[in-house]
Design an enzyme around this catalytic site. Structure first.
Site, mmCIF file in Angstrom:
data_model
loop_
_atom_site.group_PDB
_atom_site.id
_atom_site.type_symbol
_atom_site.label_atom_id
_atom_site.label_comp_id
_atom_site.label_asym_id
_atom_site.label_seq_id
_atom_site.Cartn_x
_atom_site.Cartn_y
_atom_site.Cartn_z
ATOM 1 N N LYS A 191 32.974 66.198 97.441
ATOM 2 C CA LYS A 191 31.832 65.513 96.834
ATOM 3 C C LYS A 191 31.859 64.005 97.117
ATOM 4 O O LYS A 191 30.870 63.321 96.881
ATOM 5 C CB LYS A 191 31.756 65.786 95.332
ATOM 6 C CG LYS A 191 32.845 65.181 94.471
ATOM 7 C CD LYS A 191 32.562 65.517 93.007
ATOM 8 C CE LYS A 191 33.594 64.922 92.073
ATOM 9 N NZ LYS A 191 33.301 65.226 90.647
ATOM 10 N N ASP A 192 32.995 63.487 97.643
ATOM 11 C CA ASP A 192 33.088 62.081 98.033
ATOM 12 C C ASP A 192 32.714 61.850 99.488
ATOM 13 O O ASP A 192 32.607 60.694 99.923
ATOM 14 C CB ASP A 192 34.518 61.562 97.824
ATOM 15 C CG ASP A 192 34.935 61.519 96.362
ATOM 16 O OD1 ASP A 192 34.039 61.437 95.495
ATOM 17 O OD2 ASP A 192 36.146 61.572 96.091
ATOM 18 N N ARG A 219 35.235 54.293 84.451
ATOM 19 C CA ARG A 219 35.882 54.624 85.713
ATOM 20 C C ARG A 219 37.393 54.698 85.570
ATOM 21 O O ARG A 219 37.970 54.313 84.567
ATOM 22 C CB ARG A 219 35.491 53.601 86.790
ATOM 23 C CG ARG A 219 33.992 53.611 87.099
ATOM 24 C CD ARG A 219 33.679 52.804 88.323
ATOM 25 N NE ARG A 219 34.547 53.215 89.421
ATOM 26 C CZ ARG A 219 34.981 52.401 90.363
ATOM 27 N NH1 ARG A 219 34.631 51.127 90.345
ATOM 28 N NH2 ARG A 219 35.765 52.849 91.324
ATOM 29 N N CYS A 241 24.689 56.908 95.589
ATOM 30 C CA CYS A 241 25.286 56.893 94.249
ATOM 31 C C CYS A 241 24.319 56.339 93.208
ATOM 32 O O CYS A 241 24.623 56.334 92.025
ATOM 33 C CB CYS A 241 26.578 56.086 94.258
ATOM 34 S SG CYS A 241 26.358 54.373 94.750
ATOM 35 N N ARG A 288 24.561 61.527 87.825
ATOM 36 C CA ARG A 288 24.174 62.933 87.697
ATOM 37 C C ARG A 288 24.438 63.428 86.286
ATOM 38 O O ARG A 288 23.582 64.062 85.653
ATOM 39 C CB ARG A 288 24.965 63.781 88.710
ATOM 40 C CG ARG A 288 24.827 65.289 88.492
ATOM 41 C CD ARG A 288 25.806 66.065 89.357
ATOM 42 N NE ARG A 288 27.191 65.824 89.002
ATOM 43 C CZ ARG A 288 27.863 66.475 88.059
ATOM 44 N NH1 ARG A 288 27.254 67.417 87.354
ATOM 45 N NH2 ARG A 288 29.122 66.202 87.807
ATOM 46 N N ARG A 289 25.644 63.136 85.774
ATOM 47 C CA ARG A 289 25.967 63.555 84.414
ATOM 48 C C ARG A 289 25.135 62.790 83.398
ATOM 49 O O ARG A 289 24.612 63.376 82.443
ATOM 50 C CB ARG A 289 27.463 63.353 84.147
ATOM 51 C CG ARG A 289 28.358 64.314 84.943
ATOM 52 C CD ARG A 289 29.826 64.072 84.650
ATOM 53 N NE ARG A 289 30.672 65.032 85.346
ATOM 54 C CZ ARG A 289 31.723 64.701 86.090
ATOM 55 N NH1 ARG A 289 32.062 63.430 86.237
ATOM 56 N NH2 ARG A 289 32.435 65.644 86.690
ATOM 57 N N ARG A 299 40.951 57.864 82.125
ATOM 58 C CA ARG A 299 39.787 58.178 81.304
ATOM 59 C C ARG A 299 40.196 58.861 79.999
ATOM 60 O O ARG A 299 39.627 58.582 78.937
ATOM 61 C CB ARG A 299 38.817 59.062 82.090
ATOM 62 C CG ARG A 299 38.263 58.369 83.324
ATOM 63 C CD ARG A 299 37.184 59.189 84.001
ATOM 64 N NE ARG A 299 36.989 58.768 85.380
ATOM 65 C CZ ARG A 299 35.944 59.091 86.119
ATOM 66 N NH1 ARG A 299 34.992 59.853 85.610
ATOM 67 N NH2 ARG A 299 35.836 58.685 87.367
#
Length: 357
Positions: free
Chosen positions: A131-132, A198, A291, A179-180, A204
């Site tokens: 996904k990166d 981040r 992004c 997205r979230r 986190r």
């Protein structure tokens, strides 16, 4: 659309069912900042046959070690001690943590320096979270391998609530993902989303424990690879939180002229994962997502053996969400076309000003 959405899980029987959640009380496409790469090499005496390039986070290292173990199991010449070396490369995304991802660069934020090390022959293969990976690979590189995909869903983690729906109005949720954020606000507009949340998984979770936020969402795949699922409060269904394109998938790249490395890593390829990722990335490429763009996409094999694809775009504030689905043969050309067609539909429906709201 709602009918298709509600049957998505049953149509994709390979999607794991949620485990019983523990108690909540248990413990872009903008200019990329130029930052010189930092490389750290695991010490060893023997000259390695393969040097694996990776980021240095615990999750990235777990993915590199998974790749190393699979190579050792599949190739006897790589099973000897020292035959495979792991090279840690610090990327721009790892170095600049004080700003939102959208402000410091888009595509390639977590892969650029690793790609450069590959092209400079400082490493032989590169292990990435798919996904990166930008939809366009650097010249003179190929990505012939995806390892078997992990669980694609997102995990809800909180010390005070059992789910997003149980959070009181005004509760702060930490995430670095638009997205979230957009999908959360679309369903729960009374919540407050902190979007510059981040750091690696451990960071986190520490911020959550310190009370900086009341909840966070993390990819379940990463928590499983780190053996940290005891931190999961509950798991969001695909219907409630469509995953990022290629979430849960690992990709392995090499130089396009290195036939030996291509042969090594192609032997590890999981074709069902690879085709799903190809479908999702065709969708993303058509949208030219960055992004700054809330985009989600997921392809899986349904109970009939066909590909079921679902795609989503959203306004950053979550006030508007557009979704579409496709069903077709589980074959590469068909799946690429499905992804492209879904992307074109949503572009047409969204219009030029959709993402500026």
């Amino acid at each position: 659309m709602n009918t298709l959405s509600s049957t998505l899980h049953s149509a994709c029987p390979l999607l794991p069912r949620p485990p019983a959640p523990p108690s909540p009380s248990s413990k872009c496409h903008t200019r990329l900042h130029r930052v010189k790469a930092s490389i750290a090499v695991e010490p060893q005496t023997k000259v390695a046959l393969i040097r694996i390039g990776t980021r240095g986070s615990p999750l990235a290292l777990a993915q590199a070690h998974e790749t190393r173990d699979k190579l050792m199991a599949s190739h006897p010449d790589l099973a000897e001690e020292g035959a495979i070396q792991i090279v840690i490369i610090k990327t721009t995304g790892d170095k600049i943590l004080s700003q939102p991802l959208a402000d410091i660069g888009g595509k390639g934020l977590f892969t650029k320096e690793i790609d450069e090390a590959l092209l400079n022959s400082e490493i032989d293969i590169a292990v990435h979270s798919m996904k990166d990976v930008p939809t366009y690979l650097p010249d003179k590189t190929i990505l012939p391998c995806n390892l078997p995909r992990e669980d694609v869903r997102d995990a809800f983690i909180s010390l005070s609530a059992s789910s997003l729906a149980d959070l009181p109005p005004g509760s702060v949720i930490g995430t670095a993902s638009l997205r979230r954020k957009s999908q959360i606000l679309h369903r729960y507009p009374s919540l407050n989303v902190q979007e510059n949340f981040r750091g690696n998984v451990q960071t986190r979770l520490r911020k959550l424990s310190d009370g900086v936020v009341q909840a966070t969402l993390l990819a379940l795949a990463g928590l499983k690879r780190l053996s940290m699922t005891e931190n999961v409060t509950s798991i969001l269904s695909i219907e409630d939180m469509l995953p990022a394109v290629a979430q849960g998938a690992i990709g392995i790249a090499c130089r396009s002229n290195d036939d030996k490395m291509a042969e090594y890593i192609a032997s590890l390829n999981h074709d069902e994962t690879r085709l799903a990722v190809v479908c999702e990335r065709a969708f993303l490429q058509t949208l030219d997502g960055s992004c700054r763009t809330p985009i989600a996409g997921y392809a899986c094999r349904n109970e009939d053996g066909n590909c079921l694809f679902r795609g989503l775009v959203a306004s950053p504030d979550g006030t508007s969400v557009l979704e579409t689905t496709r069903v077709g043969p589980y074959a590469v050309e068909d799946m690429i076309e499905m992804g492209k067609d879904a992307g074109k539909e949503l572009l047409s429906r969204a219009g030029p000003n959709f993402f500026s709201s």
